[in-house]
Design a protein around this motif. Structure first.
Motif, PDB file in Angstrom:
ATOM      1  N   UNK A   1       0.808  -1.206   0.000  1.00 32.96           N
ATOM      2  CA  UNK A   1       0.000   0.000   0.000  1.00 32.96           C
ATOM      3  C   UNK A   1       0.844   1.261   0.000  1.00 32.96           C
ATOM      4  N   UNK A   2       0.179   2.400   0.078  1.00 32.02           N
ATOM      5  CA  UNK A   2       0.880   3.679   0.060  1.00 32.02           C
ATOM      6  C   UNK A   2       0.062   4.722   0.804  1.00 32.02           C
ATOM      7  N   UNK A   3       0.758   5.634   1.450  1.00 33.37           N
ATOM      8  CA  UNK A   3       0.146   6.784   2.097  1.00 33.37           C
ATOM      9  C   UNK A   3       0.627   8.037   1.378  1.00 33.37           C
ATOM     10  N   UNK A   4      -0.325   8.871   0.980  1.00 34.36           N
ATOM     11  CA  UNK A   4       0.004  10.165   0.376  1.00 34.36           C
ATOM     12  C   UNK A   4      -0.297  11.233   1.420  1.00 34.36           C
TER      13      UNK A   4
ATOM     14  N   UNK B   1      -7.194   0.130  12.708  1.00 33.16           N
ATOM     15  CA  UNK B   1      -7.444  -1.211  12.174  1.00 33.16           C
ATOM     16  C   UNK B   1      -7.926  -1.139  10.730  1.00 33.16           C
ATOM     17  N   UNK B   2      -8.815  -0.197  10.451  1.00 36.22           N
ATOM     18  CA  UNK B   2      -9.321  -0.067   9.083  1.00 36.22           C
ATOM     19  C   UNK B   2      -8.229   0.382   8.122  1.00 36.22           C
TER      20      UNK B   2
ATOM     21  N   UNK C   1      -4.236  -0.931   3.742  1.00 36.86           N
ATOM     22  CA  UNK C   1      -2.842  -1.041   3.310  1.00 36.86           C
ATOM     23  C   UNK C   1      -2.469  -2.488   2.998  1.00 36.86           C
ATOM     24  N   UNK C   2      -3.002  -3.432   3.777  1.00 36.15           N
ATOM     25  CA  UNK C   2      -2.745  -4.849   3.482  1.00 36.15           C
ATOM     26  C   UNK C   2      -3.314  -5.243   2.128  1.00 36.15           C
ATOM     27  N   UNK C   3      -4.396  -4.577   1.734  1.00 34.70           N
ATOM     28  CA  UNK C   3      -4.997  -4.826   0.426  1.00 34.70           C
ATOM     29  C   UNK C   3      -4.348  -3.992  -0.675  1.00 34.70           C
ATOM     30  N   UNK C   4      -3.196  -3.400  -0.343  1.00 33.38           N
ATOM     31  CA  UNK C   4      -2.416  -2.590  -1.281  1.00 33.38           C
ATOM     32  C   UNK C   4      -3.179  -1.346  -1.732  1.00 33.38           C
TER      33      UNK C   4
END
Length: 383
Positions: free
Chosen positions: A165-168, A239-240, A245-248
């Motif tokens: 996953x990625x955080x912007x 948690x959400x 992120x685990x699901x990319x």
């Protein structure tokens, strides 16, 4: 027009409905290769506030939105910029009297004493009015020619191939709220926005139910989902986010210290202090999530915009997620977070120098511990 950067007045701070917080220093973490520290804070709710039903600002914002809806529906785009410039001057004397001195001190601390702070201040007022007219234009559904240039998408696509996953991490420029999300959506990026429950123009009951809703509706057109953050429900939100992120998936987080229980402080510019959220750095440090900065600029009002995704912020090696937690690992995690904070700080400073008049959330001229009586140092160390 509410400006998010401006602090509440002393009268507002004395109001019985205001929430009370206790802020403590968690640690001062030195980044050796930079030779500078990052200070980590925690904020705990002492007394929850009681919401006002309605405020004078709600009336002003409602009238302003109604006016801009009429402008967007009836008048040609060529007139919009000058109209926003005119309306931004209606309460100029009050803004200069109440808000300018603090704004000027922050701007000069970051960009230097030679900067024309009053010109930037007037530019910010006009830009915030254009932001609301931009919202009105999206609500009316009246189409117009709008060009949005998105930069840095290749780096984001490459990072997603790692499957974490990625955080912007978005800056609070006036165009980010709508145009930043629209730029990603039109490029085929399905993003989830982390948002506070009172996202918008007002923090009253009326604002929550009516005034803020149009902005949320428009933003949601360009999002896959919205993760609403409430201070008492941080665990469920975390948690959400971890599941996304685990699901990319891709998560958008705005740089604000007003949501969450921790934040950071680092030097910026000539003598300023940047206050940055710690959650994006924490996710990157703990889970190996790819982290990017994003700034969206207005180039030609209502015509041309530029959305910039930075190269990936790479701070070092992440610890193995399966390893048992230890005190030493916690210290190393803070060190890694501090590196991410400084990388983000660097990107903020670069963006500020390009379009300072469009930044809604300026840094402070003084350290938090030098201007707040409720900050106590509970545990300070240098790592």
């Amino acid at each position: 027009m509410k400006l998010p950067w401006f602090g509440k007045s002393r009268r507002a701070n004395r109001a019985p409905s205001a929430a009370s917080y206790h802020t403590e220093i968690i640690a001062d973490v030195l980044v050796p290769e930079r030779g500078e520290p990052v200070r980590f804070f925690s904020r705990k709710l002492v007394r929850p506030g009681k919401l006002h039903r309605f405020s004078n600002r709600d009336l002003r914002e409602s009238l302003l939105l109604g006016f801009y809806l009429g402008v967007a529906a009836v008048l040609p785009v060529a007139w919009w910029t000058s109209i926003c410039g005119w309306t931004s001057k209606l309460r100029m004397k009050r803004h200069l009297r109440k808000d300018f001195s603090r704004y000027a001190a922050a701007v000069r601390a970051v960009l230097g004493s030679g900067i024309d702070a009053e010109a930037l201040f007037r530019g910010l007022l006009a830009a915030t009015h254009r932001r609301q007219l931009l919202l009105a234009a999206h609500l009316t559904g009246w189409g117009w020619s709008l060009a949005i240039r998105l930069e840095g998408l290749d780096g984001l696509v490459a990072a997603l191939k790692r499957g974490r996953g990625a955080i912007i991490w978005c800056d609070q420029f006036t165009a980010q709220t709508i145009i930043g999300k629209r730029a990603l959506h039109e490029a085929g990026v399905e993003a989830h926005q982390v948002s506070v429950d009172f996202h918008g123009f007002s923090d009253t009951i009326f604002g929550l139910r009516f005034l803020n809703r149009p902005l949320v509706v428009v933003e949601n057109r360009f999002l896959k989902s919205r993760v609403v953050f409430e201070r008492g429900d941080a665990y469920q939100v975390t948690v959400r986010m971890q599941r996304i992120l685990r699901e990319n998936g891709i998560i958008l987080m705005t740089n604000t210290i007003h949501a969450g229980t921790t934040f950071t402080e680092a030097a910026i510019g000539e003598s300023g202090w940047a206050h940055l959220a710690s959650a994006p750095a924490n996710f990157a440090a703990r889970g190996g999530t790819a982290l990017f900065a994003m700034s969206t600029f207005e180039i030609v009002p209502f015509r041309e915009y530029r959305a910039v995704i930075s190269p990936e912020l790479v701070a070092g090696e992440q610890p193995a997620s399966a390893a048992p937690a230890t005190k030493d690992m916690a210290a190393k995690n803070l060190e890694l977070q501090a590196r991410y904070i400084l990388l983000k700080r660097d990107r903020v400073l670069e963006a500020l120098k390009l379009h300072p008049e469009q930044m809604m959330a300026w840094s402070a001229a003084a350290r938090l511990t030098e201007r707040s009586d409720d900050v106590t140092e509970s545990e300070t160390g240098t790592s």
